[in-house]
Scaffold this active site. Structure first.
Site, PDB file in Angstrom:
ATOM      1  CG  HIS A  71      -3.391   3.235   2.552  1.00  0.00           C
ATOM      2  ND1 HIS A  71      -3.903   2.887   1.315  1.00  0.00           N
ATOM      3  CD2 HIS A  71      -3.300   2.057   3.241  1.00  0.00           C
ATOM      4  CE1 HIS A  71      -4.102   1.590   1.272  1.00  0.00           C
ATOM      5  NE2 HIS A  71      -3.752   1.063   2.431  1.00  0.00           N
TER       6      HIS A  71
ATOM      7  CG  ASN B 145      -6.485  -1.194   1.358  1.00  0.00           C
ATOM      8  OD1 ASN B 145      -5.839  -0.672   0.452  1.00  0.00           O
ATOM      9  ND2 ASN B 145      -5.924  -1.821   2.368  1.00  0.00           N
TER      10      ASN B 145
ATOM     11  CB  CYS C   8      -0.946  -0.009   1.193  1.00  0.00           C
ATOM     12  SG  CYS C   8      -2.004  -1.450   1.198  1.00  0.00           S
TER      13      CYS C   8
HETATM   14  O1  UT7 Z   1      -3.631  -1.898   3.507  1.00  0.00           O
HETATM   15  C1  UT7 Z   1      -3.020  -2.522   4.570  1.00  0.00           C
HETATM   16  C2  UT7 Z   1      -3.443  -1.863   5.776  1.00  0.00           C
HETATM   17  N1  UT7 Z   1      -4.541  -2.583   6.346  1.00  0.00           N
HETATM   18  C3  UT7 Z   1      -5.124  -2.082   7.406  1.00  0.00           C
HETATM   19  O2  UT7 Z   1      -4.744  -1.018   7.814  1.00  0.00           O
HETATM   20  C4  UT7 Z   1      -6.202  -2.883   8.083  1.00  0.00           C
HETATM   21  C5  UT7 Z   1      -6.308  -2.413   9.505  1.00  0.00           C
HETATM   22  N2  UT7 Z   1      -7.303  -3.170  10.295  1.00  0.00           N
HETATM   23  C6  UT7 Z   1      -8.601  -2.864  10.226  1.00  0.00           C
HETATM   24  O3  UT7 Z   1      -9.027  -1.997   9.482  1.00  0.00           O
HETATM   25  C7  UT7 Z   1      -9.521  -3.552  11.201  1.00  0.00           C
HETATM   26  O4  UT7 Z   1      -8.745  -4.255  12.148  1.00  0.00           O
HETATM   27  C8  UT7 Z   1     -10.529  -4.547  10.536  1.00  0.00           C
HETATM   28  C9  UT7 Z   1     -11.581  -3.761   9.756  1.00  0.00           C
HETATM   29  C10 UT7 Z   1      -9.798  -5.517   9.607  1.00  0.00           C
HETATM   30  C11 UT7 Z   1     -11.234  -5.344  11.614  1.00  0.00           C
HETATM   31  O5  UT7 Z   1     -11.900  -4.442  12.523  1.00  0.00           O
HETATM   32  P1  UT7 Z   1     -11.751  -4.620  14.108  1.00  0.00           P
HETATM   33  O6  UT7 Z   1     -12.595  -3.605  14.749  1.00  0.00           O
HETATM   34  O7  UT7 Z   1     -10.281  -4.636  14.411  1.00  0.00           O
HETATM   35  O8  UT7 Z   1     -12.408  -6.019  14.337  1.00  0.00           O
HETATM   36  P2  UT7 Z   1     -11.804  -7.270  15.107  1.00  0.00           P
HETATM   37  O9  UT7 Z   1     -10.818  -7.978  14.225  1.00  0.00           O
HETATM   38  O10 UT7 Z   1     -11.341  -6.825  16.469  1.00  0.00           O
HETATM   39  O11 UT7 Z   1     -13.079  -8.176  15.254  1.00  0.00           O
HETATM   40  C12 UT7 Z   1     -14.163  -7.798  16.122  1.00  0.00           C
HETATM   41  C13 UT7 Z   1     -15.299  -8.781  15.940  1.00  0.00           C
HETATM   42  C14 UT7 Z   1     -14.855 -10.234  15.995  1.00  0.00           C
HETATM   43  O12 UT7 Z   1     -15.861 -10.960  16.635  1.00  0.00           O
HETATM   44  P3  UT7 Z   1     -15.672 -11.398  18.167  1.00  0.00           P
HETATM   45  O13 UT7 Z   1     -14.410 -12.207  18.194  1.00  0.00           O
HETATM   46  O14 UT7 Z   1     -15.570 -10.116  18.941  1.00  0.00           O
HETATM   47  O15 UT7 Z   1     -16.912 -12.194  18.427  1.00  0.00           O
HETATM   48  C15 UT7 Z   1     -14.799 -10.623  14.542  1.00  0.00           C
HETATM   49  O16 UT7 Z   1     -15.024 -12.011  14.333  1.00  0.00           O
HETATM   50  O17 UT7 Z   1     -15.894  -8.597  14.662  1.00  0.00           O
HETATM   51  C16 UT7 Z   1     -15.937  -9.837  13.963  1.00  0.00           C
HETATM   52  N3  UT7 Z   1     -15.788  -9.579  12.540  1.00  0.00           N
HETATM   53  C17 UT7 Z   1     -16.810  -9.357  11.699  1.00  0.00           C
HETATM   54  N4  UT7 Z   1     -18.139  -9.351  11.921  1.00  0.00           N
HETATM   55  C18 UT7 Z   1     -18.925  -9.091  10.869  1.00  0.00           C
HETATM   56  C19 UT7 Z   1     -14.636  -9.470  11.841  1.00  0.00           C
HETATM   57  N5  UT7 Z   1     -14.901  -9.206  10.557  1.00  0.00           N
HETATM   58  C20 UT7 Z   1     -16.253  -9.130  10.452  1.00  0.00           C
HETATM   59  C21 UT7 Z   1     -17.136  -8.885   9.389  1.00  0.00           C
HETATM   60  N6  UT7 Z   1     -18.459  -8.864   9.634  1.00  0.00           N
HETATM   61  N7  UT7 Z   1     -16.706  -8.637   8.131  1.00  0.00           N
END
Ligand code: UT7
Length: 341
Positions: free
Chosen positions: A268, A298, A129
């Site tokens: 980004h 992204n 990225c």
């Molecule tokens: O280009 C490279 C750079 N990339 C980035 O900068 C990505 C940076 N990371 C992010 O943007 C975020 O971490 C994500 C959008 C990928 C994830 O968001 P988050 O708030 O960090 O979610 P999490 O991974 O902490 O997950 C929270 C909950 C989990 O459920 P439990 O374990 O709390 O029951 C996940 O299973 O949300 C769940 N979850 C979803 N639920 C519905 C994760 N993905 C999804 C989804 N839909 N798509």
């Protein structure tokens, strides 16, 4: 004299002798928007979750006839038209991509052929990225070194061909697109690139992986599960916020040294919460931030140049404005560029 910065990078006002100016930009995204609800029909997610956790509402995916090179060609043609120069006047082509059509011929060579350039250097650059900012830095060196007057820099990626549609943590984030810019030497100080900083730390590289594949093949035809893009979202989120804060704070200091004000921040485009967290710490005003991640998600190396081109075409970035580009991603890599348009 270069100044030491907190990150270890150096601040040099490289505009002193000669300007390296952006003289034209362009972008291209594939046709049909894929809405969050289109994803929630095929996996366990929801429009509400994606919108509130990321800010993304839709993204664009290539059809079977499109590739990262074909998107890059379209974006390049628009950038050349905006620059008002012909393909003959381009001295170097750099294409930032992590999703090339092939390992060989390179996307930059496909762009070279499609534009009908004379024999010149043309090569791909892999920095995920941050690839567009890395490529700007390389282009700047070609121009300041005196071996090029005009350099075409392209960021083109088709992450849709690398995503595992059963991995809801990752696949909701990405979209396809390309952006391009023509950089040109100009005998005018205080115009163009004022400062570029690029960094990598391979230690935590495992947090974002695309183990290996090329993308001129049907969507979702990765050879094995191991080939798909994988992302440790939480860890990368922390890394992204930390680096965005650091780069923005340093740029504010640099601009103070240069006696200019930042008119626009183009980060980004990946997650509105990353941007909001960085703004909260730096105090940079949200009204001066370009955001289009709601439309495209992204798009990796294409993210910053697409947003830059939209900002210019929408009149949010005008001649004389000083803008800050900030990116972070796989590698891990990160970087920033201050440009006066
Ligand atoms: O280009 C490279 C750079 N990339 C980035 O900068 C990505 C940076 N990371 C992010 O943007 C975020 O971490 C994500 C959008 C990928 C994830 O968001 P988050 O708030 O960090 O979610 P999490 O991974 O902490 O997950 C929270 C909950 C989990 O459920 P439990 O374990 O709390 O029951 C996940 O299973 O949300 C769940 N979850 C979803 N639920 C519905 C994760 N993905 C999804 C989804 N839909 N798509």
């Amino acid at each position: 004299m270069p100044k030491e910065l907190p990150s270890g990078g150096k601040f040099t006002d490289s505009g002193a002798a000669m300007g390296v100016e952006i003289i034209g930009t362009g972008h291209f995204v594939p046709g049909k928007p894929i809405k969050n609800d289109d994803l929630s029909r095929v996996m366990d997610t929801s429009d509400e979750w994606i919108r509130t956790r990321t800010g993304i509402r839709e993204r664009r995916f290539c059809d079977s006839t499109e590739t990262s090179a074909s998107l890059g060609i379209d974006a390049s043609q628009k950038a050349l038209a905006a620059a008002g120069i012909t393909a003959d006047e381009i001295d170097v082509i750099i294409c930032a991509t992590v999703t090339p059509d092939h390992m060989c011929p390179q996307n930059a060579c496909a762009i070279h052929a499609a534009l009908g350039c004379r024999p010149i250097p043309a090569f791909d650059l892999v920095a995920a990225c941050t690839g567009f900012i890395y490529s700007l830095s390389v282009a700047e060196h070609f121009i300041r070194g005196g071996s090029a007057k005009n350099v075409l820099v392209v960021g083109a990626d088709v992450l849709s061909r690398t995503i595992d549609m059963t991995d809801r943590n990752t696949c909701i984030l990405f979209g396809d697109g390309a952006g391009a810019a023509v950089l040109s030497a100009r005998q005018a100080p205080a115009v163009g690139i004022r400062s570029i900083k690029i960094f990598a730390d391979g230690g935590p590289g495992h947090l974002i992986t695309v183990p290996g594949m090329v993308t001129q093949q049907p969507a979702n035809s990765c050879a094995t599960q191991h080939d798909y893009i994988r992302l440790n979202g939480r860890e990368v989120f922390r890394f992204a916020v930390r680096r965005m804060i650091e780069l923005t704070q340093e740029a504010i200091l640099e601009c103070r040294e240069l006696g200019v004000e930042l008119d626009l921040l183009i980060p980004h485009q990946v997650n509105q919460r990353i941007i909001d967290a960085a703004l909260e710490t730096t105090g940079f005003p949200a009204s001066k931030v370009m955001v289009n991640l709601d439309k495209y998600g992204n798009t990796s190396a294409a993210s910053v140049p697409i947003a830059l081109d939209e900002a210019i075409r929408e009149g949010r970035a005008k001649t004389g404005d000083t803008i800050l580009l900030v990116a972070f991603g796989g590698g891990l890599t990160w970087g920033s560029c201050i440009i006066t348009l």
